[in-house]
Design a protein around this motif. Structure first.
Motif, short mmCIF file in Angstrom:
data_model
loop_
_atom_site.label_atom_id
_atom_site.label_comp_id
_atom_site.label_asym_id
_atom_site.label_seq_id
_atom_site.Cartn_x
_atom_site.Cartn_y
_atom_site.Cartn_z
N ILE A 1 0.84 -1.18 0.00
CA ILE A 1 0.00 0.00 0.00
C ILE A 1 0.88 1.24 0.00
CG2 ILE A 1 -0.26 -0.05 2.52
CD1 ILE A 1 -3.13 1.15 2.06
N THR A 2 0.51 2.19 -0.83
CA THR A 2 1.19 3.48 -0.79
C THR A 2 0.50 4.30 0.29
OG1 THR A 2 -0.28 4.24 -2.55
CG2 THR A 2 1.91 3.49 -3.20
N ALA A 3 1.29 5.08 1.01
CA ALA A 3 0.75 5.83 2.14
C ALA A 3 1.64 7.02 2.48
CB ALA A 3 0.63 4.91 3.35
N TYR A 4 1.03 7.95 3.19
CA TYR A 4 1.75 9.13 3.68
C TYR A 4 1.98 8.92 5.18
CZ TYR A 4 0.08 10.95 -0.75
OH TYR A 4 -0.18 11.12 -2.08
N PRO A 5 3.23 8.83 5.63
CA PRO A 5 3.51 8.53 7.04
C PRO A 5 3.20 9.69 7.98
CG PRO A 5 5.54 9.05 5.90
CD PRO A 5 4.45 9.03 4.85
N ALA A 6 2.97 9.34 9.24
CA ALA A 6 2.72 10.35 10.28
C ALA A 6 3.96 11.23 10.45
CB ALA A 6 2.37 9.67 11.59
N LYS A 7 3.73 12.50 10.66
CA LYS A 7 4.83 13.44 10.87
C LYS A 7 5.57 13.18 12.18
CE LYS A 7 3.13 17.44 8.31
NZ LYS A 7 2.64 18.83 8.43
N ASN A 8 4.87 12.63 13.17
CA ASN A 8 5.46 12.45 14.49
C ASN A 8 6.29 11.17 14.63
OD1 ASN A 8 3.56 10.42 14.73
ND2 ASN A 8 2.36 11.44 16.31
N GLY A 9 6.41 10.39 13.55
CA GLY A 9 7.23 9.18 13.58
C GLY A 9 6.51 7.93 14.02
N GLU A 10 5.27 8.06 14.48
CA GLU A 10 4.51 6.86 14.85
C GLU A 10 4.27 6.01 13.61
OE1 GLU A 10 1.15 7.11 17.60
OE2 GLU A 10 1.61 9.26 17.78
N LYS A 11 4.02 4.74 13.82
CA LYS A 11 3.76 3.82 12.71
C LYS A 11 2.29 3.90 12.32
CE LYS A 11 7.98 2.65 12.68
NZ LYS A 11 8.85 3.44 11.84
N ILE A 12 1.92 5.10 11.88
CA ILE A 12 0.56 5.41 11.43
C ILE A 12 0.71 6.12 10.09
CG2 ILE A 12 -1.55 6.72 11.93
CD1 ILE A 12 -0.72 6.61 14.89
N ALA A 13 -0.21 5.85 9.15
CA ALA A 13 -0.12 6.49 7.85
C ALA A 13 -1.50 6.74 7.27
CB ALA A 13 0.69 5.61 6.89
N ASP A 14 -1.56 7.69 6.35
CA ASP A 14 -2.77 7.98 5.59
C ASP A 14 -2.68 7.15 4.32
OD1 ASP A 14 -5.16 9.24 4.87
OD2 ASP A 14 -4.11 10.87 3.88
N GLY A 15 -3.56 6.19 4.15
CA GLY A 15 -3.48 5.24 3.04
C GLY A 15 -3.85 5.82 1.70
N ALA A 16 -3.33 5.19 0.66
CA ALA A 16 -3.66 5.58 -0.71
C ALA A 16 -4.08 4.34 -1.48
CB ALA A 16 -2.50 6.33 -1.37
N THR A 17 -3.20 3.77 -2.29
CA THR A 17 -3.59 2.67 -3.18
C THR A 17 -3.05 1.33 -2.68
OG1 THR A 17 -3.63 4.17 -5.05
CG2 THR A 17 -3.51 1.83 -5.56
N ILE A 18 -3.95 0.35 -2.58
CA ILE A 18 -3.57 -1.03 -2.24
C ILE A 18 -3.26 -1.76 -3.54
CG2 ILE A 18 -4.45 -3.26 -1.43
CD1 ILE A 18 -6.20 -1.73 0.56
N THR A 19 -2.18 -2.52 -3.54
CA THR A 19 -1.88 -3.43 -4.64
C THR A 19 -1.92 -4.84 -4.08
OG1 THR A 19 -0.47 -1.78 -5.71
CG2 THR A 19 -0.24 -4.08 -6.45
N PHE A 20 -2.78 -5.67 -4.69
CA PHE A 20 -2.92 -7.06 -4.28
C PHE A 20 -1.84 -7.91 -4.95
CE2 PHE A 20 -7.07 -5.06 -3.92
CZ PHE A 20 -7.45 -5.42 -2.63
N ARG A 21 -1.65 -9.12 -4.48
CA ARG A 21 -0.61 -10.01 -5.02
C ARG A 21 -0.79 -10.29 -6.50
NH1 ARG A 21 1.82 -14.40 -1.12
NH2 ARG A 21 3.10 -14.50 -2.97
#
Length: 137
Positions: free
Chosen positions: A84-104
């Motif tokens: 999944i493409t995502a925009y990571p949290a600014k504070n360094g936590e392992k949280i992100a704003d999701g974008a596009t999922i690519t399946f296998r």
């Protein structure tokens, strides 16, 4: 009403919490999916370069856009491997704003609430074709 407007604006200001200039790709196994309001939550177990599993929480869209897009919820279940493409949290936590999922199998589905990532630039980084002249599908 001004308070309601301010809280709605604050809720949707992804740039306040996420680094929208830094798009990353996470690859791993879905551990949990929550189809809830105000935003879907995808929990992804990602192995780092040492083999340590790191759990990420990825925020998706609210429920209405999934209905409008006919999002294939039945394909996003615990135990599947995705990237999944995502925009990571600014504070360094392992949280992100999701974008596009690519399946296998290579199929893609847009999970986020903003512009879908639909290509790669000349350096192999995810990008949005209509926003980047060097982005190719």
């Amino acid at each position: 009403m001004p308070l309601a407007s301010a809280s709605v604006w604050a809720h949707h200001a992804a740039a306040a919490d996420y680094d929208v200039a830094r798009l990353i790709v996470l690859q791993g196994t879905v551990s949990k999916v929550e189809w809830i309001n105000p935003h879907a939550q995808l929990h992804l177990d990602v192995k780092d370069s040492n083999g340590t599993v790191i759990s990420w929480r990825i925020e998706g869209a609210s429920m209405n856009p999934y209905a409008v897009r006919n999002f294939p919820k039945e394909l996003v279940t615990a135990g599947i491997e995705i990237s999944i493409t995502a925009y990571p949290a600014k504070n360094g936590e392992k949280i992100a704003d999701g974008a596009t999922i690519t399946f296998r199998d290579g199929k893609r589905a847009f999970f986020g609430g903003s512009a879908p990532v639909d290509g790669l630039d000349e350096n192999g980084r995810p990008c949005i074709v209509r926003r980047n002249t060097t982005c190719r599908r």
